[in-house]
Motif scaffolding. Structure first.
Motif, PDB file in Angstrom:
ATOM      1  N   GLU A  11      13.211  -1.897   0.915  1.00 24.15           N
ATOM      2  CA  GLU A  11      13.070  -0.809  -0.014  1.00 24.15           C
ATOM      3  C   GLU A  11      13.709  -1.094  -1.291  1.00 24.15           C
ATOM      4  O   GLU A  11      13.746  -0.224  -2.264  1.00 24.15           O
ATOM      5  CB  GLU A  11      13.645   0.376   0.464  1.00 24.15           C
TER       6      GLU A  11
ATOM      7  N   GLU B 250       7.517   4.513 -10.661  1.00 21.74           N
ATOM      8  CA  GLU B 250       7.627   4.828  -9.368  1.00 21.74           C
ATOM      9  C   GLU B 250       6.713   4.779  -8.341  1.00 21.74           C
ATOM     10  O   GLU B 250       6.920   4.364  -7.219  1.00 21.74           O
ATOM     11  CB  GLU B 250       8.549   6.142  -9.320  1.00 21.74           C
ATOM     12  N   GLU B 251       5.437   5.374  -8.692  1.00 22.26           N
ATOM     13  CA  GLU B 251       4.346   5.264  -7.913  1.00 22.26           C
ATOM     14  C   GLU B 251       3.743   3.972  -7.828  1.00 22.26           C
ATOM     15  O   GLU B 251       3.182   3.461  -6.549  1.00 22.26           O
ATOM     16  CB  GLU B 251       3.184   6.067  -8.545  1.00 22.26           C
TER      17      GLU B 251
ATOM     18  N   ARG C 101       6.053   2.381  -5.035  1.00 19.42           N
ATOM     19  CA  ARG C 101       5.894   2.825  -3.845  1.00 19.42           C
ATOM     20  C   ARG C 101       4.501   2.213  -3.331  1.00 19.42           C
ATOM     21  O   ARG C 101       4.667   1.958  -1.986  1.00 19.42           O
ATOM     22  CB  ARG C 101       5.510   4.392  -3.908  1.00 19.42           C
TER      23      ARG C 101
ATOM     24  N   ARG D 292       4.693  -0.089   0.224  1.00 15.07           N
ATOM     25  CA  ARG D 292       3.573   0.222   1.430  1.00 15.07           C
ATOM     26  C   ARG D 292       2.836  -1.031   1.593  1.00 15.07           C
ATOM     27  O   ARG D 292       2.622  -1.148   2.925  1.00 15.07           O
ATOM     28  CB  ARG D 292       2.591   1.368   0.960  1.00 15.07           C
TER      29      ARG D 292
END
Length: 334
Positions: free
Chosen positions: A208, A303-304, A307, A311
């Motif tokens: 992360e 940020e999207e 992410r 993933r």
């Protein structure tokens, strides 16, 4: 870095023992209970450098004699030397909570590895590099090795058997490394301790983070003397490392992923990374994603995008653990 002025009683006692030196400290250690020794060792490991003035205060408090100018450095190492010279290996092992030593001979090591359940051994070997597994299986009896081969993951099985088929004489140095690893596996099994879950937790936390942050934490683990660094490295993967995956692995990774997820992950990606991803897609999916990427990305939060990339990276880690392909980090760690 200096220590705080306020030390615990255990830290003060550890400081005094280290300052006394091994002969005197060794005689005193015989009178401590096991719980007290553990507390002393833990206290010593928290000590770094004690300034001379601080050490003199501690000595005065205990009303003991102290040789002027001694100072105190590397308290943990000094305590280890005191314990090693004063106690038997068995006593030190029990004190430190360590497992029993490995079998005395390498013949016993190889014999013990064959006694492990084939399913459990295959599960343990799934975390090892294919070359390591190939050497281990090649030195096991054909009967025991065949049982393990049958329960290995399909992808790992093919790679391991390929390496076994082309394997020549294993150099003594390499064999020693493998035997040491087997001894570690046996100690882990004897203790009923499976570290894979903990390694996976650490790796999931690191995955992360940004690469720079990952490198920093891995460095901290290495400085702390962690024995799990190599295994943790083998579980690390970032989206940017897609370019290092073979084409077959990229296809397996992207198969089934939603096109909008892939599109989002490729926003602002370098050309080589984008091409590595797009080249693993079908013609129709590639055209759709390229059309979306040609449109302005204004308003999409960074940020999207992060992410989405994480993933996909997490999916790669899951597939690697299923044996579909090896991560670049696992290959480097081998």
């Amino acid at each position: 870095m200096g220590l705080p002025v306020k030390l615990t009683q255990a830290q003060k006692a550890a400081a005094i023992l280290v300052a006394m030196g091994k002969p005197s400290a060794g005689r005193l250690l015989k009178f401590f209970k096991q719980e007290e020794l553990k507390a002393l060792v833990e206290a010593a490991r928290r000590l770094r450098t004690i300034p001379q003035a601080e050490l003199e205060k501690v000595v005065q408090e205990f009303e003991s004699e102290f040789t002027e100018g001694a100072g105190l450095l590397d308290s943990a190492d000094s305590m280890d030397r005191i314990l090693t010279d004063s106690l038997t290996p068995e006593e030190v092992s029990v004190l430190m909570g360590r497992s029993e030593p490995p079998p005395a001979s390498m013949e016993e090591v190889w014999g013990e590895i064959e006694k492990l359940d084939a399913d459990r051994l295959a599960q343990v070997l799934a975390r090892e590099h294919p070359q390591t597994v190939a050497v281990i299986l090649a030195h096991m009896s054909p009967q025991a090795a065949s049982k393990v081969v049958l329960v290995l993951g399909k992808a790992q099985r093919g790679e391991v058997m390929r390496r076994m088929a082309s394997m020549g004489q294993v150099p003594p140095a390499a064999r020693t490394v493998i035997e040491k690893r087997i001894a570690e596996i046996l100690r882990t099994e004897a203790n009923g301790k499976d570290t894979s879950a903990g390694q996976a937790r650490v790796a999931s936390v690191l995955n992360e983070m940004d690469k720079e942050q990952i490198d920093e934490v891995i460095g901290d683990l290495e400085e702390a003397g962690s024995e799990d660094v190599a295994a943790i490295r083998g579980r690390l993967f970032t989206f940017e490392e897609v370019v290092h995956l073979p084409q077959k692995a990229r296809v397996a990774l992207l198969d089934g992923l939603a096109t909008d997820l892939v599109t989002l992950a490729l926003r602002n990606a370098p050309k080589d990374l984008a091409e590595a991803v797009l080249s693993a897609l079908g013609a129709r999916s590639r055209r759709m994603i390229e059309a979306e990427l040609a449109m302005p990305a204004d308003g999409i939060p960074a940020e999207e995008i992060i992410r989405a990339r994480r993933r996909i990276a997490a999916t790669a880690v899951e597939l690697s653990q299923q044996g579909l392909f090896a991560l670049p980090s696992a290959q480097k760690a081998a």
